[in-house]
Write a protein that holds these residues in place. Structure first.
Motif, PDB file in Angstrom:
ATOM      1  N   ALA A  56       0.828  -1.217   0.000  1.00 12.63           N
ATOM      2  CA  ALA A  56       0.000   0.000   0.000  1.00 12.63           C
ATOM      3  C   ALA A  56       0.859   1.263   0.000  1.00 12.63           C
ATOM      4  O   ALA A  56       0.483   2.289   0.568  1.00 12.63           O
ATOM      5  CB  ALA A  56      -0.942  -0.005   1.191  1.00 12.63           C
ATOM      6  N   GLY A  57       2.028   1.182  -0.632  1.00 13.74           N
ATOM      7  CA  GLY A  57       2.874   2.355  -0.789  1.00 13.74           C
ATOM      8  C   GLY A  57       3.629   2.758   0.460  1.00 13.74           C
ATOM      9  O   GLY A  57       4.312   3.788   0.462  1.00 13.74           O
ATOM     10  N   GLU A  58       3.532   1.983   1.524  1.00 17.13           N
ATOM     11  CA  GLU A  58       4.213   2.333   2.762  1.00 17.13           C
ATOM     12  C   GLU A  58       5.597   1.696   2.815  1.00 17.13           C
ATOM     13  O   GLU A  58       5.788   0.559   2.377  1.00 17.13           O
ATOM     14  CB  GLU A  58       3.393   1.867   3.966  1.00 17.13           C
ATOM     15  CG  GLU A  58       2.031   2.544   4.066  1.00 17.13           C
ATOM     16  CD  GLU A  58       1.269   2.090   5.286  1.00 17.13           C
ATOM     17  OE1 GLU A  58       1.826   1.279   6.060  1.00 17.13           O
ATOM     18  OE2 GLU A  58       0.134   2.544   5.474  1.00 17.13           O
ATOM     19  N   GLY A  59       6.548   2.440   3.356  1.00 20.30           N
ATOM     20  CA  GLY A  59       7.904   1.921   3.480  1.00 20.30           C
ATOM     21  C   GLY A  59       7.995   0.876   4.565  1.00 20.30           C
ATOM     22  O   GLY A  59       7.057   0.688   5.354  1.00 20.30           O
ATOM     23  N   PRO A  60       9.116   0.184   4.678  1.00 20.86           N
ATOM     24  CA  PRO A  60       9.276  -0.865   5.704  1.00 20.86           C
ATOM     25  C   PRO A  60       9.113  -0.299   7.121  1.00 20.86           C
ATOM     26  O   PRO A  60       9.651   0.754   7.443  1.00 20.86           O
ATOM     27  CB  PRO A  60      10.702  -1.369   5.473  1.00 20.86           C
ATOM     28  CG  PRO A  60      11.018  -1.013   4.058  1.00 20.86           C
ATOM     29  CD  PRO A  60      10.294   0.270   3.801  1.00 20.86           C
ATOM     30  N   HIS A  61       8.353  -1.013   7.954  1.00 22.21           N
ATOM     31  CA  HIS A  61       8.180  -0.622   9.344  1.00 22.21           C
ATOM     32  C   HIS A  61       8.957  -1.584  10.243  1.00 22.21           C
ATOM     33  O   HIS A  61       9.652  -2.489   9.762  1.00 22.21           O
ATOM     34  CB  HIS A  61       6.698  -0.559   9.721  1.00 22.21           C
ATOM     35  CG  HIS A  61       5.931  -1.786   9.348  1.00 22.21           C
ATOM     36  ND1 HIS A  61       6.152  -3.024   9.911  1.00 22.21           N
ATOM     37  CD2 HIS A  61       4.919  -1.959   8.451  1.00 22.21           C
ATOM     38  CE1 HIS A  61       5.316  -3.903   9.400  1.00 22.21           C
ATOM     39  NE2 HIS A  61       4.558  -3.296   8.489  1.00 22.21           N
ATOM     40  N   ALA A  62       8.824  -1.406  11.542  1.00 21.79           N
ATOM     41  CA  ALA A  62       9.659  -2.143  12.500  1.00 21.79           C
ATOM     42  C   ALA A  62       9.508  -3.656  12.363  1.00 21.79           C
ATOM     43  O   ALA A  62      10.497  -4.392  12.429  1.00 21.79           O
ATOM     44  CB  ALA A  62       9.312  -1.701  13.918  1.00 21.79           C
ATOM     45  N   ARG A  63       8.275  -4.132  12.179  1.00 18.94           N
ATOM     46  CA  ARG A  63       8.061  -5.584  12.082  1.00 18.94           C
ATOM     47  C   ARG A  63       8.722  -6.143  10.832  1.00 18.94           C
ATOM     48  O   ARG A  63       9.292  -7.244  10.852  1.00 18.94           O
ATOM     49  CB  ARG A  63       6.577  -5.912  12.095  1.00 18.94           C
ATOM     50  CG  ARG A  63       6.287  -7.420  12.150  1.00 18.94           C
ATOM     51  CD  ARG A  63       4.803  -7.694  12.298  1.00 18.94           C
ATOM     52  NE  ARG A  63       4.272  -7.046  13.480  1.00 18.94           N
ATOM     53  CZ  ARG A  63       3.561  -5.907  13.460  1.00 18.94           C
ATOM     54  NH1 ARG A  63       3.283  -5.310  12.306  1.00 18.94           N
ATOM     55  NH2 ARG A  63       3.132  -5.357  14.566  1.00 18.94           N
ATOM     56  N   GLN A  64       8.639  -5.413   9.731  1.00 23.53           N
ATOM     57  CA  GLN A  64       9.276  -5.862   8.495  1.00 23.53           C
ATOM     58  C   GLN A  64      10.790  -5.965   8.677  1.00 23.53           C
ATOM     59  O   GLN A  64      11.409  -6.944   8.240  1.00 23.53           O
ATOM     60  CB  GLN A  64       8.938  -4.905   7.348  1.00 23.53           C
ATOM     61  CG  GLN A  64       7.484  -4.988   6.885  1.00 23.53           C
ATOM     62  CD  GLN A  64       7.195  -3.984   5.778  1.00 23.53           C
ATOM     63  OE1 GLN A  64       6.641  -2.918   6.025  1.00 23.53           O
ATOM     64  NE2 GLN A  64       7.590  -4.317   4.563  1.00 23.53           N
ATOM     65  N   TRP A  65      11.391  -4.980   9.311  1.00 24.06           N
ATOM     66  CA  TRP A  65      12.831  -5.026   9.540  1.00 24.06           C
ATOM     67  C   TRP A  65      13.204  -6.163  10.484  1.00 24.06           C
ATOM     68  O   TRP A  65      14.230  -6.830  10.298  1.00 24.06           O
ATOM     69  CB  TRP A  65      13.318  -3.684  10.102  1.00 24.06           C
ATOM     70  CG  TRP A  65      13.422  -2.598   9.082  1.00 24.06           C
ATOM     71  CD1 TRP A  65      12.637  -1.483   8.980  1.00 24.06           C
ATOM     72  CD2 TRP A  65      14.366  -2.521   8.013  1.00 24.06           C
ATOM     73  NE1 TRP A  65      13.028  -0.707   7.917  1.00 24.06           N
ATOM     74  CE2 TRP A  65      14.092  -1.328   7.299  1.00 24.06           C
ATOM     75  CE3 TRP A  65      15.409  -3.334   7.570  1.00 24.06           C
ATOM     76  CZ2 TRP A  65      14.830  -0.936   6.186  1.00 24.06           C
ATOM     77  CZ3 TRP A  65      16.138  -2.943   6.455  1.00 24.06           C
ATOM     78  CH2 TRP A  65      15.843  -1.760   5.777  1.00 24.06           C
ATOM     79  N   LEU A  66      12.374  -6.382  11.497  1.00 21.89           N
ATOM     80  CA  LEU A  66      12.640  -7.468  12.435  1.00 21.89           C
ATOM     81  C   LEU A  66      12.630  -8.814  11.723  1.00 21.89           C
ATOM     82  O   LEU A  66      13.569  -9.614  11.873  1.00 21.89           O
ATOM     83  CB  LEU A  66      11.592  -7.469  13.554  1.00 21.89           C
ATOM     84  CG  LEU A  66      11.654  -8.655  14.532  1.00 21.89           C
ATOM     85  CD1 LEU A  66      12.950  -8.620  15.339  1.00 21.89           C
ATOM     86  CD2 LEU A  66      10.433  -8.653  15.459  1.00 21.89           C
TER      87      LEU A  66
END
Length: 273
Positions: A56-66
């Motif tokens: 949905a056009g959103e950049g990586p958030h904390a869970r994605q990086w984890l």
């Protein structure tokens, strides 16, 4: 929905290409051990990339990086271990047995086998994808729990691998069955902890109001099936029975196949085959 189906297609295509590369390496080197090395790194690269894929056009958030970091750690640890082991052998006995059975059609059959392996890996990587993209703000307790499970799995597998490596490198243990440490409680503790790693993704991915999260259950289910019924335990135990005979059968009789459990009776470690 289109984003998830598109991600699924991209995962499948990427794995197919990378396992075709594994086939090329196997054919040119004659060492099938590199297949498992490339598979591990392929799952790691595609898994980490899918975890960081924007939705949905959103950049990586904390869970994605984890999730991406955990997958990368798993891949580097296991891939390095397999690569070091492969560099010290001429061929992997399991794949060599397959090639001998396939005869002149071995190259074609190996390519099909590796493409099937790529296809079987799609649910694993898709589980990573859906776990990373749970639509919940910030990190939750279950994210931390999932990360802890995966780290325990990585550590347990590393310990089992190190115990087996030390046992094999000791000349006094030549021709013996490894029954030290974790290997006294399970005939395949490294496989058990590998499976435990994949149990982390449903812990992270299952969330209320997130139907895609159910797909994360495919990871531990498929990994258990692969390890216990397909390319893990069956060919490895067949090889051990050929080389260790009745002594390995005795080890089978007293030691749990997969889940670590107390041995059925007291035994002498390192029974000579």
């Amino acid at each position: 929905m289109a984003t998830y189906l598109g991600g699924l297609a991209a995962i499948a295509l990427s794995l197919a290409v990378l396992m075709a590369l594994a086939w090329v390496v196997q054919q040119r080197t004659g060492n099938s051990g590199w297949v498992d090395t490339i598979w591990t790194l392929a799952v790691g690269v595609v898994g980490a990339a899918s975890a960081l894929w924007p939705v949905a056009g959103e950049g990586p958030h904390a869970r994605q990086w984890l999730v991406a970091g955990l997958v990368a750690l798993w891949s580097v640890r296991l891939g390095t271990h397999i690569a070091i082991r492969t560099a010290g052998i001429t061929d992997d006995a399991r794949y060599a047995t397959f090639a001998a059975e396939w005869g002149l059609s071995a190259p074609r059959r190996m390519f099909i086998f590796l493409q099937n392996q790529a296809l079987g890996s799609v649910p694993l990587v898709f589980a990573i994808f859906v776990a990373a993209h749970v639509p919940a703000p910030g990190l939750r307790v279950q994210d931390v729990l999932g990360a802890a499970i995966l780290l325990i799995g990585i550590a347990g597998e590393a310990i089992a691998d190190a115990q087996l490596r030390r046992f094999r490198h000791d000349p006094a243990n030549h021709g013996k069955v490894c029954e030290v440490g974790l290997w006294r409680w399970s005939r395949h503790p490294n496989y058990f902890f590998e499976w435990l790693c994949w149990l982390a993704f449903p812990v992270i991915g299952l969330a209320a109001g997130y139907p895609w999260g159910w797909a994360s259950l495919l990871a531990p289910v498929f990994m258990y099936w692969i390890l216990v019924h397909v390319t893990g335990i069956p060919p490895l135990e067949a090889q051990m029975l050929r080389s260790r005979g009745e002594r390995y059968r005795a080890y089978q009789a007293r030691t749990s196949m997969f889940f670590p459990l107390p041995p059925k009776q007291e035994q002498t470690k390192g029974v000579v085959a």
